[in-house]
Structure formats: structure tokens, C-alpha cells
Design a protein around this motif. Sequence first.
Motif, PDB file in Angstrom:
ATOM      1  N   GLN A 169       0.839  -1.197   0.000  1.00  0.00           N
ATOM      2  CA  GLN A 169       0.000   0.000   0.000  1.00  0.00           C
ATOM      3  C   GLN A 169       0.870   1.242   0.000  1.00  0.00           C
ATOM      4  OE1 GLN A 169      -2.603  -0.419   3.429  1.00  0.00           O
ATOM      5  NE2 GLN A 169      -4.219  -1.253   2.135  1.00  0.00           N
ATOM      6  N   GLN A 171     -14.353   7.722   4.034  1.00  0.00           N
ATOM      7  CA  GLN A 171     -14.418   6.445   4.739  1.00  0.00           C
ATOM      8  C   GLN A 171     -15.558   5.550   4.253  1.00  0.00           C
ATOM      9  OE1 GLN A 171     -14.625   7.748   8.815  1.00  0.00           O
ATOM     10  NE2 GLN A 171     -12.392   7.841   9.038  1.00  0.00           N
ATOM     11  N   ASP A 203      -8.143   1.990   2.925  1.00  0.00           N
ATOM     12  CA  ASP A 203      -7.770   1.120   4.038  1.00  0.00           C
ATOM     13  C   ASP A 203      -8.313   1.722   5.341  1.00  0.00           C
ATOM     14  OD1 ASP A 203      -6.664  -0.592   5.850  1.00  0.00           O
ATOM     15  OD2 ASP A 203      -4.586  -0.274   5.255  1.00  0.00           O
ATOM     16  N   SER A 204      -9.228   1.008   5.971  1.00  0.00           N
ATOM     17  CA  SER A 204      -9.869   1.515   7.185  1.00  0.00           C
ATOM     18  C   SER A 204      -8.981   1.392   8.409  1.00  0.00           C
ATOM     19  CB  SER A 204     -11.185   0.759   7.436  1.00  0.00           C
ATOM     20  OG  SER A 204     -10.942  -0.645   7.556  1.00  0.00           O
ATOM     21  N   GLU A 205      -7.898   0.606   8.333  1.00  0.00           N
ATOM     22  CA  GLU A 205      -7.015   0.421   9.475  1.00  0.00           C
ATOM     23  C   GLU A 205      -5.979   1.528   9.599  1.00  0.00           C
ATOM     24  OE1 GLU A 205      -5.278  -3.415   9.270  1.00  0.00           O
ATOM     25  OE2 GLU A 205      -7.189  -4.491   9.468  1.00  0.00           O
ATOM     26  N   LYS A 206      -5.831   2.335   8.562  1.00  0.00           N
ATOM     27  CA  LYS A 206      -4.875   3.440   8.603  1.00  0.00           C
ATOM     28  C   LYS A 206      -5.637   4.758   8.590  1.00  0.00           C
ATOM     29  CE  LYS A 206      -0.929   1.048   6.589  1.00  0.00           C
ATOM     30  NZ  LYS A 206       0.144   1.075   5.578  1.00  0.00           N
ATOM     31  N   TRP A 259      -5.124   9.418   2.090  1.00  0.00           N
ATOM     32  CA  TRP A 259      -5.612   8.106   2.508  1.00  0.00           C
ATOM     33  C   TRP A 259      -4.677   7.032   1.967  1.00  0.00           C
ATOM     34  CZ3 TRP A 259      -7.319  10.817  -1.622  1.00  0.00           C
ATOM     35  CH2 TRP A 259      -7.376  10.161  -2.840  1.00  0.00           C
ATOM     36  N   TRP A 260      -4.872   5.804   2.448  1.00  0.00           N
ATOM     37  CA  TRP A 260      -4.023   4.685   2.055  1.00  0.00           C
ATOM     38  C   TRP A 260      -4.840   3.691   1.234  1.00  0.00           C
ATOM     39  CZ3 TRP A 260       1.212   4.185   3.248  1.00  0.00           C
ATOM     40  CH2 TRP A 260       1.720   5.158   4.115  1.00  0.00           C
TER      41      TRP A 260
END
Length: 294
Positions: free
Chosen positions: A187, A214, A220-223, A243-244
Motif C-alpha cells: 500500500q 471512509q 484502508d480503514s485500518e490506517k 488516505w491509504w
Amino acid sequence: MNEQVNKSLSTLEILIAQLQSMWEGIIALLPSLVIAIAFLIFTWIVAKFAIRISDKLTAKTSMRPSLRELVDTLVKIAIWTVGLLVSLTILLPDLTPGSLVAGLGIGTVAIGFAFQDIFENFLAGILIMAREKMRIGDYVKCEGIEGKVEQILLRETHIRKPSNELTIVPNSVLFKNPIEILTDQQQRRHEIVVGVSYDTDLEQARTVIREGVQSTDVVDSEKPVDIFACEFNSSSVDFKLRWWSGSAQRDMHESRDFVIRSVKRALDDADIEIPFPYRTHIFKEPLPISSSGD
């Protein structure tokens, strides 16, 4: 007259004697030549089987494809070097290892000056194959060259552009210049800029933009998603969105597409305007005053 005839006959006799001597030397050299050729054929067979064995051994390891190719090439070069040296020794018995090494040293210097660029690319290719970075399949940028690495050879690297053209790049260019490997990680971070009008509540705009980013599956929801107010523009207050998502080039285009459409939809639903750049310039100049006083 007789003297001229005698001189011509003596010259002809010398020439015939030299040709006869050369022929006898060739005949005497034939057994050694046959043995040398046979040894070269044997060297070719040994190199072929050695590469197969090398492929089987390296296939059991976690070595990269480019590094496996480097091992195969070095094995081939080593076997052929020994084979050629032995064949020369068989063909020319007076050639000692010391004189051969000395001759190779002088020859290497002369060849090095003549083929400097070739050897530079050759050594750069070895170093590129040996290092861990820039694998086959990576997306890279270097000196205006951009694309996917298809093949890494000893002298050149094949890079496929996004528009499907193939670029053949000398390895020295990739080794001596800074190179961006965009797919080194799974990523990478992407960013865009979006502006809202000056009469907008910026806290509300930040919340709406964050919800829009979002809401997409490609992010990527974890970053963390970063939203920074970055500039007072001529017609808007600009936010920088970061965002990632996936590091591949198509992942970048897809994530930007989803994010832009999602943010635009969220701002429209919240009645937050994205102004045109020229709107503040309309009627900005004062109206001219008539000289007649009307």
C-alpha cells in the motif's frame, strides 16, 4: 636476363617452401584442433547440465527470479571461461597459464577502454540483480521513464509503460540515478485537494469529507485518513485529503475515482458548495464612471 630469371625462381621457391611449411603446420595442428573443438562441445554440454542443476537448486529456495538468473549467468560464464582457457592450452601447447593470464590482463585493459559502456551496464546489471529492491513486476519511475518491470537482464532492463509500449533501459541508468519503486510495499498513500466556499462551516465540511472518504471500500480503514485545511485560495478554502490504498497504478486510479465521487456526493448532500475558481472574479472590477456625471 638470366639473373632476373634466377631471382624469380628463388623467390618462387621461397614462397612454395613457406606455403609448404604452413600446410605442414596446419596438418600437425589438426589433432590438437579436433581435441580443442571436442573439449568446447564438452564444455557446452557441461554448461547446459550445470544450468539445469542450478535451476533445480535455486527453485527450492526463496530467491528472486532476477537473482536466479544472475546465478545461472555466473555459472555459465565460469564454465565457459575454464573451457576456453583449456581449449587454448590444448591448441597452443607453448601457451603457459602465466603468459595467458598476462595476455588476458593486457587484453582486458584494452577491451575495457573500447567497451566501457557495455561493461558498465554489465556490472550494473549484476548489482541490480543482487540487491533486494526493484523486483520483476514492480512499478518504477526513473529519469522520466515510468512503467512495470518485465525483465532484468545483465545489460538492460525491460520496462512496460502504462500505454503498453516497451522501454529498454540500460542498467547503468537505473543504477546511477534515483529510482522510485511505487510498489515496494503493498500500500501507499494517495492525496487530492478539494475546496469549499468561504461561507462554509469548516468543521462541518471536514466531518462531511471524512465520512465521504471512509464510505468507500478502496480506502484502508485500518490506517488514518488525514484531512487538513491547507490554503486560502482565491475562491475557496482548500482541504488536502490523504488516505491509504493499493500501491499498483490501477489501484491509485480506482481509489482516486471512488474518493472524488464519494466526497462530491457527500458535499452535495450536505449543501456544501465546491466553488468554481473564477466565481470571486465576476464583477470584481468597479464599474467605469461616466465623464458626463450621469
